[in-house]
Motif scaffolding. Sequence first.
Motif, PDB file in Angstrom:
ATOM      1  N   TRP A  24       3.981  -0.756   9.071  1.00 27.72           N
ATOM      2  CA  TRP A  24       5.298  -0.511   9.668  1.00 27.72           C
ATOM      3  C   TRP A  24       6.380  -1.270   8.901  1.00 27.72           C
ATOM      4  CZ3 TRP A  24       7.424   2.654  13.191  1.00 27.72           C
ATOM      5  CH2 TRP A  24       6.560   3.437  13.951  1.00 27.72           C
ATOM      6  N   CYS A  25       6.078  -2.518   8.554  1.00 24.58           N
ATOM      7  CA  CYS A  25       7.057  -3.312   7.803  1.00 24.58           C
ATOM      8  C   CYS A  25       7.293  -2.721   6.413  1.00 24.58           C
ATOM      9  CB  CYS A  25       6.593  -4.767   7.694  1.00 24.58           C
ATOM     10  SG  CYS A  25       6.644  -5.640   9.273  1.00 24.58           S
ATOM     11  N   SER A  26       6.239  -2.197   5.798  1.00 19.13           N
ATOM     12  CA  SER A  26       6.407  -1.545   4.491  1.00 19.13           C
ATOM     13  C   SER A  26       7.311  -0.320   4.610  1.00 19.13           C
ATOM     14  CB  SER A  26       5.044  -1.124   3.933  1.00 19.13           C
ATOM     15  OG  SER A  26       4.230  -2.237   3.723  1.00 19.13           O
ATOM     16  N   ALA A  27       7.157   0.407   5.701  1.00 16.90           N
ATOM     17  CA  ALA A  27       8.033   1.558   5.929  1.00 16.90           C
ATOM     18  C   ALA A  27       9.474   1.096   6.109  1.00 16.90           C
ATOM     19  CB  ALA A  27       7.572   2.335   7.161  1.00 16.90           C
ATOM     20  N   ALA A  28       9.675  -0.027   6.801  1.00 17.69           N
ATOM     21  CA  ALA A  28      11.030  -0.568   6.980  1.00 17.69           C
ATOM     22  C   ALA A  28      11.617  -1.001   5.650  1.00 17.69           C
ATOM     23  CB  ALA A  28      10.989  -1.737   7.964  1.00 17.69           C
ATOM     24  N   VAL A  29      10.800  -1.606   4.795  1.00 18.19           N
ATOM     25  CA  VAL A  29      11.270  -2.006   3.460  1.00 18.19           C
ATOM     26  C   VAL A  29      11.682  -0.768   2.676  1.00 18.19           C
ATOM     27  CG1 VAL A  29      10.550  -2.992   1.239  1.00 18.19           C
ATOM     28  CG2 VAL A  29       9.986  -4.179   3.358  1.00 18.19           C
ATOM     29  N   GLY A  30      10.899   0.279   2.770  1.00 21.01           N
ATOM     30  CA  GLY A  30      11.238   1.531   2.082  1.00 21.01           C
ATOM     31  C   GLY A  30      12.543   2.116   2.584  1.00 21.01           C
ATOM     32  N   LEU A  31      12.770   2.062   3.891  1.00 15.48           N
ATOM     33  CA  LEU A  31      14.032   2.561   4.448  1.00 15.48           C
ATOM     34  C   LEU A  31      15.212   1.725   3.974  1.00 15.48           C
ATOM     35  CD1 LEU A  31      12.979   3.401   8.119  1.00 15.48           C
ATOM     36  CD2 LEU A  31      13.755   5.006   6.376  1.00 15.48           C
ATOM     37  N   LEU A  32      15.031   0.394   3.946  1.00 18.52           N
ATOM     38  CA  LEU A  32      16.109  -0.482   3.475  1.00 18.52           C
ATOM     39  C   LEU A  32      16.424  -0.205   2.010  1.00 18.52           C
ATOM     40  CD1 LEU A  32      15.090  -3.840   5.197  1.00 18.52           C
ATOM     41  CD2 LEU A  32      17.145  -2.491   5.680  1.00 18.52           C
ATOM     42  N   ALA A  33      15.377  -0.086   1.197  1.00 15.40           N
ATOM     43  CA  ALA A  33      15.596   0.169  -0.239  1.00 15.40           C
ATOM     44  C   ALA A  33      16.205   1.547  -0.454  1.00 15.40           C
ATOM     45  CB  ALA A  33      14.281   0.042  -1.002  1.00 15.40           C
ATOM     46  N   GLY A  34      15.739   2.534   0.315  1.00 13.93           N
ATOM     47  CA  GLY A  34      16.284   3.886   0.189  1.00 13.93           C
ATOM     48  C   GLY A  34      17.728   3.966   0.625  1.00 13.93           C
ATOM     49  N   SER A  35      18.145   3.064   1.501  1.00 13.93           N
ATOM     50  CA  SER A  35      19.530   3.038   1.966  1.00 13.93           C
ATOM     51  C   SER A  35      20.430   2.228   1.044  1.00 13.93           C
ATOM     52  CB  SER A  35      19.603   2.447   3.376  1.00 13.93           C
ATOM     53  OG  SER A  35      18.849   3.216   4.272  1.00 13.93           O
ATOM     54  N   GLY A  36      19.852   1.651   0.004  1.00 11.24           N
ATOM     55  CA  GLY A  36      20.648   0.870  -0.935  1.00 11.24           C
ATOM     56  C   GLY A  36      20.794  -0.584  -0.539  1.00 11.24           C
ATOM     57  N   LEU A  37      20.104  -1.053   0.479  1.00  8.43           N
ATOM     58  CA  LEU A  37      20.174  -2.444   0.928  1.00  8.43           C
ATOM     59  C   LEU A  37      19.056  -3.242   0.252  1.00  8.43           C
ATOM     60  CD1 LEU A  37      20.760  -1.654   4.704  1.00  8.43           C
ATOM     61  CD2 LEU A  37      22.481  -2.335   3.030  1.00  8.43           C
ATOM     62  N   PHE A  38      19.221  -3.457  -1.053  1.00  6.19           N
ATOM     63  CA  PHE A  38      18.156  -4.064  -1.855  1.00  6.19           C
ATOM     64  C   PHE A  38      17.921  -5.536  -1.511  1.00  6.19           C
ATOM     65  CE2 PHE A  38      19.865  -0.594  -4.533  1.00  6.19           C
ATOM     66  CZ  PHE A  38      18.741   0.205  -4.503  1.00  6.19           C
ATOM     67  N   ILE A  39      18.957  -6.270  -1.229  1.00  6.22           N
ATOM     68  CA  ILE A  39      18.793  -7.687  -0.885  1.00  6.22           C
ATOM     69  C   ILE A  39      18.032  -7.810   0.436  1.00  6.22           C
ATOM     70  CG2 ILE A  39      20.018  -9.802  -0.249  1.00  6.22           C
ATOM     71  CD1 ILE A  39      22.210  -8.957  -2.224  1.00  6.22           C
ATOM     72  N   GLN A  40      18.401  -7.007   1.434  1.00  4.81           N
ATOM     73  CA  GLN A  40      17.710  -7.027   2.718  1.00  4.81           C
ATOM     74  C   GLN A  40      16.241  -6.590   2.554  1.00  4.81           C
ATOM     75  OE1 GLN A  40      20.720  -5.812   2.178  1.00  4.81           O
ATOM     76  NE2 GLN A  40      22.122  -6.497   3.780  1.00  4.81           N
ATOM     77  N   ALA A  41      15.992  -5.587   1.700  1.00  5.90           N
ATOM     78  CA  ALA A  41      14.625  -5.128   1.446  1.00  5.90           C
ATOM     79  C   ALA A  41      13.806  -6.256   0.806  1.00  5.90           C
ATOM     80  CB  ALA A  41      14.628  -3.891   0.545  1.00  5.90           C
ATOM     81  N   PHE A  42      14.418  -6.968  -0.164  1.00  2.00           N
ATOM     82  CA  PHE A  42      13.730  -8.085  -0.814  1.00  2.00           C
ATOM     83  C   PHE A  42      13.432  -9.205   0.186  1.00  2.00           C
ATOM     84  CE2 PHE A  42      13.837 -12.107  -3.176  1.00  2.00           C
ATOM     85  CZ  PHE A  42      12.745 -11.905  -4.008  1.00  2.00           C
TER      86      PHE A  42
END
Length: 162
Positions: A24-42
């Motif tokens: 689930w967390c990996s999916a959230a990271v993918g959503l953050l990265a796909g939305s352009g929120l790279f710092i939050q994804a990191f």
Amino acid sequence: FLGGGLILKDGFSVRGLNTAATIWCSAAVGLLAGSGLFIQAFLMVLFVIGTNCLLRPVGQFIGRHHKKNNESLRYELRIRCKEQIENLLRVMMLNAISNDQYLQVRSLKSTDDDIPNYCYVTAEIYSQGQHDEMIEKLAAKLTIEYGVTEVSWEVNNSGDEC
């Protein structure tokens, strides 16, 4: 149903929750990265890795400690001795075990196995938690008694009747 197939129930144990949560967390990271929120994804990646790395040893420690202290065990203590001291050994075993709050004698029997002047005394001892050290001390005490030729013990994890 993302990750739900990994959650397995085995009796009172549930396995796979950590893996399912990580998916689930990996999916959230993918959503953050796909939305352009790279710092939050990191930051989310660091948080998930940190949580998994730090909490895993804590969970293993708790699991070992809980199992060690709550598991019912059955010990079998077997002594080969001269017939003259059979009753003395039975009394010694009962006294030693009755002084311990975690151990309980469930059966105590003697057999001669067609060996003249010798017999076997077998004690079935139940315990709440692992108490190998106490059983070994008792075996050592009995070993030095005059007329004792053999002392052995073993543990059996099927002590569910306790």
